[in-house]
Design an enzyme around this catalytic site. Structure first.
Site, mmCIF file in Angstrom:
data_model
loop_
_atom_site.group_PDB
_atom_site.id
_atom_site.type_symbol
_atom_site.label_atom_id
_atom_site.label_comp_id
_atom_site.label_asym_id
_atom_site.label_seq_id
_atom_site.Cartn_x
_atom_site.Cartn_y
_atom_site.Cartn_z
ATOM 1 N N ASP A 1 -9.903 22.897 66.029
ATOM 2 C CA ASP A 1 -9.395 24.563 66.500
ATOM 3 C C ASP A 1 -9.867 25.106 65.471
ATOM 4 O OD1 ASP A 1 -10.102 23.019 68.920
ATOM 5 O OD2 ASP A 1 -7.646 23.551 69.104
ATOM 6 N N LYS B 1 -13.330 15.231 51.479
ATOM 7 C CA LYS B 1 -12.339 14.635 53.016
ATOM 8 C C LYS B 1 -12.376 15.918 53.970
ATOM 9 C CE LYS B 1 -11.244 11.292 49.264
ATOM 10 N NZ LYS B 1 -12.868 10.712 48.936
ATOM 11 N N LYS C 1 -4.852 11.768 43.937
ATOM 12 C CA LYS C 1 -5.828 12.802 42.722
ATOM 13 C C LYS C 1 -4.518 14.298 43.661
ATOM 14 C CE LYS C 1 -9.545 11.193 45.309
ATOM 15 N NZ LYS C 1 -9.273 9.787 44.419
ATOM 16 N N HIS D 1 -18.122 13.466 48.464
ATOM 17 C CA HIS D 1 -16.947 12.551 48.562
ATOM 18 C C HIS D 1 -15.893 13.401 49.357
ATOM 19 C CE1 HIS D 1 -13.527 11.312 45.431
ATOM 20 N NE2 HIS D 1 -13.830 9.844 45.827
ATOM 21 N N ASP E 1 4.249 23.249 36.472
ATOM 22 C CA ASP E 1 5.870 24.461 36.389
ATOM 23 C C ASP E 1 6.496 24.182 37.764
ATOM 24 O OD1 ASP E 1 4.879 24.949 33.807
ATOM 25 O OD2 ASP E 1 4.669 26.591 33.844
ATOM 26 N N HIS F 1 -4.199 6.259 44.579
ATOM 27 C CA HIS F 1 -5.198 6.833 45.003
ATOM 28 C C HIS F 1 -5.116 8.432 44.685
ATOM 29 C CE1 HIS F 1 -9.341 7.489 47.394
ATOM 30 N NE2 HIS F 1 -10.080 7.067 46.708
#
Length: 479
Positions: free
Chosen positions: A229, A224, A399, A222, A404, A397
């Site tokens: 470079d 991403k 996350k 899952h 604080d 979507h």
């Protein structure tokens, strides 16, 4: 004949029941849930347990499946959990050092200073900036996506990789075998291959029967990851797909969040990518790992790569560690909220001791099961003082976890059991007030487009709906 069938019935239930009771790696709630469904639906649940009950990764032929730390050691990289001195050297205040040291212990990645980040204003800017960085690449581009569609976003990125490969840049593209199965069978995949882009499939499902017999078909990559470079990485929730997300258009737009980052953790994400690449079906060597340039005056951060090969329960334990360090405010956005007892107790504990805890969830979830399980926890959370907001315009979507106004956790991980136990995920934990405030402002924009859930509304839920939500909540450990 009746006695024979009865004997087989008892042996089937007893056999699977003993297997569940003998396992030492199973949480009590998961054990109880499996025993319950095997008693209630013996034949169906025994089949489901065989297919989905245990986290088992089929080995790549001739290779051992390594976790990221083992892979790094095999490549000669040094890995070790961060020390208090290392955290202090990275500018991490004492308040947050326990959580950062825990994060470091997951893969052995060090907490390091010298990072800079820019929050992309939306998905369009993230794509435009990513394409611009790829056009400027001179050595290497490595990308990994769970979902890559051959829509406008997917086509533009594929064409950018092809152009880079033709001018001599080494390009590697990897996708998950299930999440991107349509792309793998498309002409765009073949165009990339013919254009000189090195391709790989993580956890392929080309032989589904073999996968089901030797592993679990729902163990997915899952992550991403975008690396350019060896100096730039993008971290966040965005797949390689348009916001319209044609797989589930009625829930669109998909609302994501992405950080463009520079600094030493780029090498850590490169190590996670290299580990996946080396253990995929790729016929080309993984990228070599070189130190990324530290940014003068930059903040402290650490990369985190979680998954079934890493230490079990590391994600919920990290979340609980962060919540335990918070003193004033915790704001979380996640599309899929199916917490285990560790996370649920940590959220309630933080709220009870006076921390303002806010959850932002989608009002309409693309998984009706997840939506019901999320609602089954509302009463307990609201009673503890947690604020819950349901985002209305599309599927949220993103996350994110902000604490604080100083610490952020951002990446691919959802607060659900699938991310906790089954998926390979990647995240960044950082300490920087400017970056955290930028993410916090984005969270506030989500709240402005949400409606607050109240305890009175939960109490007014019809009895039949409460029974349904709570039943799915009780079964969530096995869903």
């Amino acid at each position: 004949m009746t006695w024979l069938l009865l004997t087989l019935h008892v042996l089937l239930i007893a056999g699977f029941g003993l297997r569940i009771l003998l396992r030492s790696d199973m949480r009590p709630d998961v054990r109880l849930a499996w025993l319950m469904v095997i008693v209630l639906l013996p034949y169906v649940s025994c089949l489901l347990y065989f297919l989905f009950g245990e986290v088992a990764l089929g080995r790549v032929p001739g290779k051992k499946r390594l976790n990221v730390g083992e892979f790094c050691k095999a490549q000669g990289s040094s890995v070790a959990a961060a020390t208090p001195a290392a955290c202090s050297g990275a500018g991490i205040p004492a308040q947050w050092q326990p959580a950062f040291r825990y994060a470091s212990s997951i893969n052995g990645f060090q907490v390091l200073p010298g990072h800079r980040a820019r929050l992309m204003s939306d998905g369009a800017e993230a794509r435009a900036q990513m394409l611009a960085d790829m056009e400027a690449a001179s050595r290497e581009i490595n990308v990994l996506y769970y979902i890559w569609l051959d829509d406008q976003t997917g086509t533009e990125l594929a064409q950018a990789l092809i152009r880079a490969a033709r001018r001599g840049v080494t390009c590697r593209a990897m996708v998950d075998g299930l999440g991107s199965h349509a792309l793998i069978q498309s002409g765009l995949w073949q165009q990339m291959k013919q254009g000189g882009v090195h391709l790989a499939v993580a956890l392929p499902i080309s032989h589904p029967l073999k996968v089901m017999l030797t592993s679990r078909i729902d163990l997915r990559n899952h992550r991403k990851i975008t690396l350019i470079d060896g100096q730039i990485t993008y971290c966040g929730s965005q797949n390689c797909a348009d916001e319209a997300f044609r797989l589930k258009p009625r829930f669109a737009p998909w609302v994501d969040i992405m950080l463009r980052m520079q600094g030493p953790l780029v090498a850590q994400m490169q190590q996670a990518f290299a580990s996946d690449w080396a253990q995929s079906d790729a016929g080309v060597a993984p990228p070599s790992i070189a130190a990324a340039t530290a940014q003068a005056g930059g903040f402290g951060a650490v990369g985190i790569a979680e998954g079934p090969t890493e230490r079990p329960r590391s994600t919920p334990q990290l979340v609980a560690s962060l919540l335990a360090c918070a003193r004033q405010e915790v704001v979380i956005s996640t599309p899929y909220f199916v917490p285990d007892t560790t996370v649920l107790d940590a959220l309630c504990t933080a709220a009870w001791r006076g921390v303002q805890v806010t959850l932002i969830l989608p009002a309409r979830n693309d998984s009706w099961i997840v939506g019901a399980v999320s609602r089954s926890h509302y009463w307990r959370l609201l009673t503890a003082g947690v604020h819950i907001h349901e985002f209305r315009p599309g599927l949220l979507h993103a996350k994110t976890l902000c604490l604080d106004g100083a610490v952020s956790l951002i990446g691919s991980t959802n607060l659900d059991l699938r991310s906790f136990d089954l998926n390979f995920e990647n995240n960044v934990l950082l300490h920087d007030e400017a970056t955290t405030q930028a993410i916090r402002q984005r969270q506030q924009s989500y709240i402005r487009e949400s409606h607050a859930v109240t305890l009175e509304q939960v109490r007014a839920t019809p009895w039949w709906k409460r029974i349904w939500d709570n039943l799915l909540g009780a079964l969530s450990p096995v869903l």
